[in-house]
Design a protein around this motif. Structure first.
Motif, PDB file in Angstrom:
ATOM      1  N   PHE A  12       4.573  -3.240   2.989  1.00 24.05           N
ATOM      2  CA  PHE A  12       5.005  -2.043   3.000  1.00 24.05           C
ATOM      3  C   PHE A  12       6.122  -1.886   1.814  1.00 24.05           C
ATOM      4  N   TRP A  13       7.152  -2.846   2.099  1.00 20.83           N
ATOM      5  CA  TRP A  13       8.295  -2.882   1.161  1.00 20.83           C
ATOM      6  C   TRP A  13       7.931  -3.225  -0.225  1.00 20.83           C
ATOM      7  N   GLU A  14       6.711  -4.173  -0.477  1.00 23.78           N
ATOM      8  CA  GLU A  14       6.278  -4.594  -1.951  1.00 23.78           C
ATOM      9  C   GLU A  14       5.931  -3.047  -2.508  1.00 23.78           C
ATOM     10  N   GLU A  15       5.138  -2.259  -1.847  1.00 19.88           N
ATOM     11  CA  GLU A  15       4.605  -1.019  -2.455  1.00 19.88           C
ATOM     12  C   GLU A  15       5.654  -0.167  -2.497  1.00 19.88           C
ATOM     13  N   VAL A  16       6.731  -0.015  -1.846  1.00 20.78           N
ATOM     14  CA  VAL A  16       8.192   0.645  -2.134  1.00 20.78           C
ATOM     15  C   VAL A  16       8.648   0.489  -3.158  1.00 20.78           C
ATOM     16  N   HIS A  17       9.073  -0.805  -3.389  1.00 19.20           N
ATOM     17  CA  HIS A  17       9.761  -1.395  -4.743  1.00 19.20           C
ATOM     18  C   HIS A  17       8.691  -1.374  -5.853  1.00 19.20           C
ATOM     19  N   GLU A  18       7.479  -1.192  -5.837  1.00 18.98           N
ATOM     20  CA  GLU A  18       6.645  -1.394  -6.886  1.00 18.98           C
ATOM     21  C   GLU A  18       6.775   0.421  -7.340  1.00 18.98           C
ATOM     22  N   LEU A  19       6.648   1.095  -6.240  1.00 12.22           N
ATOM     23  CA  LEU A  19       6.709   2.609  -6.841  1.00 12.22           C
ATOM     24  C   LEU A  19       8.069   3.031  -7.271  1.00 12.22           C
ATOM     25  N   ASN A  20       9.180   2.480  -7.123  1.00 11.12           N
ATOM     26  CA  ASN A  20      10.535   3.060  -7.226  1.00 11.12           C
ATOM     27  C   ASN A  20      11.287   1.641  -8.005  1.00 11.12           C
ATOM     28  N   PRO A  21      11.096   1.584  -9.360  1.00 15.49           N
ATOM     29  CA  PRO A  21      11.909   0.482  -9.688  1.00 15.49           C
ATOM     30  C   PRO A  21      13.216   1.106 -10.176  1.00 15.49           C
ATOM     31  N   ASP A  22      13.472   2.287 -10.290  1.00 16.65           N
ATOM     32  CA  ASP A  22      14.776   2.639 -10.518  1.00 16.65           C
ATOM     33  C   ASP A  22      15.585   3.768  -9.726  1.00 16.65           C
ATOM     34  N   GLY A  23      16.571   4.447 -10.120  1.00 15.40           N
ATOM     35  CA  GLY A  23      17.276   5.414  -9.133  1.00 15.40           C
ATOM     36  C   GLY A  23      16.994   6.913  -9.211  1.00 15.40           C
ATOM     37  N   TRP A  61       6.823   7.736   0.242  1.00 13.69           N
ATOM     38  CA  TRP A  61       6.706   6.826   1.243  1.00 13.69           C
ATOM     39  C   TRP A  61       5.153   6.217   1.026  1.00 13.69           C
ATOM     40  N   PRO A  62       4.805   5.145   1.082  1.00 11.87           N
ATOM     41  CA  PRO A  62       3.605   4.515   1.384  1.00 11.87           C
ATOM     42  C   PRO A  62       2.440   5.279   2.350  1.00 11.87           C
ATOM     43  N   GLU A  63       1.573   5.533   1.940  1.00  8.91           N
ATOM     44  CA  GLU A  63       0.555   6.422   2.767  1.00  8.91           C
ATOM     45  C   GLU A  63       0.560   5.830   4.187  1.00  8.91           C
ATOM     46  N   PHE A  64       0.560   4.564   4.474  1.00 11.49           N
ATOM     47  CA  PHE A  64       0.046   4.008   5.634  1.00 11.49           C
ATOM     48  C   PHE A  64       1.086   4.099   6.632  1.00 11.49           C
ATOM     49  N   LEU A  65       2.502   4.699   6.081  1.00 12.50           N
ATOM     50  CA  LEU A  65       3.559   4.856   7.092  1.00 12.50           C
ATOM     51  C   LEU A  65       3.113   6.169   8.122  1.00 12.50           C
ATOM     52  N   GLU A  66       2.505   6.942   7.544  1.00 16.76           N
ATOM     53  CA  GLU A  66       1.852   8.007   8.575  1.00 16.76           C
ATOM     54  C   GLU A  66       0.936   7.389   9.681  1.00 16.76           C
ATOM     55  N   THR A  67       0.318   6.559   9.199  1.00 16.82           N
ATOM     56  CA  THR A  67      -0.748   5.966  10.137  1.00 16.82           C
ATOM     57  C   THR A  67       0.094   5.432  11.290  1.00 16.82           C
ATOM     58  N   LEU A  68       1.129   4.304  10.792  1.00 19.36           N
ATOM     59  CA  LEU A  68       1.991   3.930  12.038  1.00 19.36           C
ATOM     60  C   LEU A  68       2.540   4.835  12.796  1.00 19.36           C
ATOM     61  N   LYS A  69       3.121   5.993  12.419  1.00 23.30           N
ATOM     62  CA  LYS A  69       3.808   6.968  13.006  1.00 23.30           C
ATOM     63  C   LYS A  69       2.849   7.729  13.818  1.00 23.30           C
ATOM     64  N   THR A  70       1.756   7.872  13.546  1.00 21.73           N
ATOM     65  CA  THR A  70       0.735   8.408  14.479  1.00 21.73           C
ATOM     66  C   THR A  70       0.340   7.442  15.590  1.00 21.73           C
ATOM     67  N   LYS A  71       0.269   6.319  15.314  1.00 25.19           N
ATOM     68  CA  LYS A  71       0.119   5.419  16.550  1.00 25.19           C
ATOM     69  C   LYS A  71       1.301   5.133  17.313  1.00 25.19           C
ATOM     70  N   ALA A  72       2.419   5.322  16.854  1.00 24.25           N
ATOM     71  CA  ALA A  72       3.586   5.101  17.536  1.00 24.25           C
ATOM     72  C   ALA A  72       3.649   6.585  18.470  1.00 24.25           C
TER      73      ALA A  72
END
Length: 413
Positions: free
Chosen positions: A30-41, A48-59
């Motif tokens: 998850f954090w690898e994808e976040v930092h890859e997408l957002n190298p600057d400010g 957000w990585p797409e699979f966050l929604e999958t985790l939230k739905t499961k929760a």
């Protein structure tokens, strides 16, 4: 005193299992994808990585959703002390609070709306927040004044006819870069000569796309932009919203802020304790798995004593925080003022010290992103400033102690 009900035990056990089975296996990716997408400010690119929604739905399907809210219909209906145990579990992960919709500043903002919001405000903003469809921002700290004294606030919320006109600068506005952020809670000065100094401020709901709301920049914490959540500087230039956007009415800002910050400090501190537990585990595992000079490094240089010191400090901080939560539940926030200030000083400091020990045992890996340690350290050091710096809380504790001896009632301490 701290015995959990069967209901709370069930929530805690299911939360522990969900983190272990669903979150920990994917958090690194998850954090690898976040930092890859957002190298600057540049927050405009943050996602957000797409699979966050999958985790939230499961929760959500597991019923592990909005557990912070002491409402058995909208939340889990747990006491502050019961939820504290869950907050500790989520603190072991930098991702878990978001997955469970129990993340700051949304938890504080949702509880604020739940306690003080009008029915219209709850329908428009609280329900979408509780459903996880949108996120929110809290704007209180300002760049041009010493914000440790909130009465220094220069931003204004002035009534003109049937509108509120907002002007001012805010920064360290957490969540400002989130692509799902839709509403800001803006605290500002509303002058009224007929009221005392603690009834001169208001909280106002501001849709983030309102004309005059200008995001100036995102602010890095120790070089990390905390994407895609982020902390930013935002200016309000003649922003106009309806009078109905006051929360609880003009001049109620300080009262509402105290109601918001009490439970929030419990949440922050218990997450610190969870992070400290995780850091200690990482420290021991690293120390037992690496050798130098013919020994496991955990047995070198006083490291065993550091493990013992960490255990003692973590358990002390936990007990003090649970006691503060217990007093809030049984006697109310005002009766727990000393304990609330005490934990705000103690818990981040304990986390900072334990993480520092863990970083030292990890060597170069400790200051990289290969472990969550740098994230935990930034969290700890930032919290020694957020929600009031250590010095303000120590001042409050001392004032309350002197008052017990009769000082400060009729003269300045």
């Amino acid at each position: 005193m701290f015995e959990l009900s069967k209901k709370a035990q069930d929530y805690a056990e299911r939360t522990r299992k969900f983190i272990l089975e669903e979150i920990e296996p994917v958090e690194g990716k998850f954090w690898e994808e976040v930092h890859e997408l957002n190298p600057d400010g540049n927050w405009k690119k943050w996602q957000w990585p797409e699979f966050l929604e999958t985790l939230k739905t499961k929760a959500k399907q597991a019923g592990l959703w909005n557990m912070f809210l002491p409402d058995d219909k909208l939340g889990a209906g747990l006491t502050v002390q019961e939820y504290a145990h869950i907050a500790e579990l989520t603190g072991r992960s930098l991702l878990a609070p978001t997955v469970f919709n129990c993340n700051a500043p949304d938890t504080g903002n949702m509880e604020l709306l739940w306690r003080y919001g009008s029915e219209q405000q709850k329908q428009q903003w609280l329900l979408p927040l509780l459903d996880g469809k949108i996120r929110s921002v809290f704007c209180m700290t300002e760049p041009d004044v010493a914000s440790s004294d909130a009465t220094n606030m220069q931003a204004t919320a002035l009534i003109e006819g049937n509108e509120i006109v907002l002007n001012g600068k805010k920064w360290w506005s957490s969540g400002l870069g989130d692509p799902n952020a839709k509403v800001i809670i803006f605290m500002a000065h509303t002058p009224d000569e007929s009221k005392d100094r603690h009834h001169q401020h208001s909280m106002v709901l501001v849709p983030i796309d309102t004309a005059g709301v200008e995001i100036q920049r995102m602010l890095p914490v120790f070089g990390d932009y905390d994407a895609p959540h982020g902390h930013g500087e935002v200016h309000f230039n003649n922003v106009r919203v309806p009078l109905d956007n006051f929360i609880g009415g003009a001049g109620q800002g300080f009262e509402i802020a105290q109601g918001r910050l009490g439970p929030g400090r419990i949440h922050h501190c218990m997450r610190c304790i969870g992070a400290a537990e995780k850091a200690l585990e990482l420290m021991i595992d690293r120390g037992m798995s690496r050798t130098a000079f013919g020994k496991e490094i955990i047995k070198l240089g006083g490291n065993l004593e550091r493990v013992a010191d960490a255990r003692v400090a973590i358990d002390q901080a936990r007990l003090l925080t649970l006691y503060a939560a217990y007093k809030m539940d049984t006697l109310g926030n005002m009766a727990a003022l000393t304990e609330i200030s005490a934990i705000k000083v103690v818990a981040p400091s304990v986390l900072e010290k334990v993480v520092d020990m863990a970083i030292q045992l990890h060597g170069g890996a400790g200051v990289s992103r290969d472990t969550p340690l740098t994230g935990f350290f930034a969290q700890a050091r930032s919290l020694r400033l957020a929600d009031g710096p250590d010095e303000v809380h120590k001042g409050m504790i001392a004032k309350l102690e002197l008052a017990k001896r009769g000082y400060g009632r009729h003269k300045k301490v």
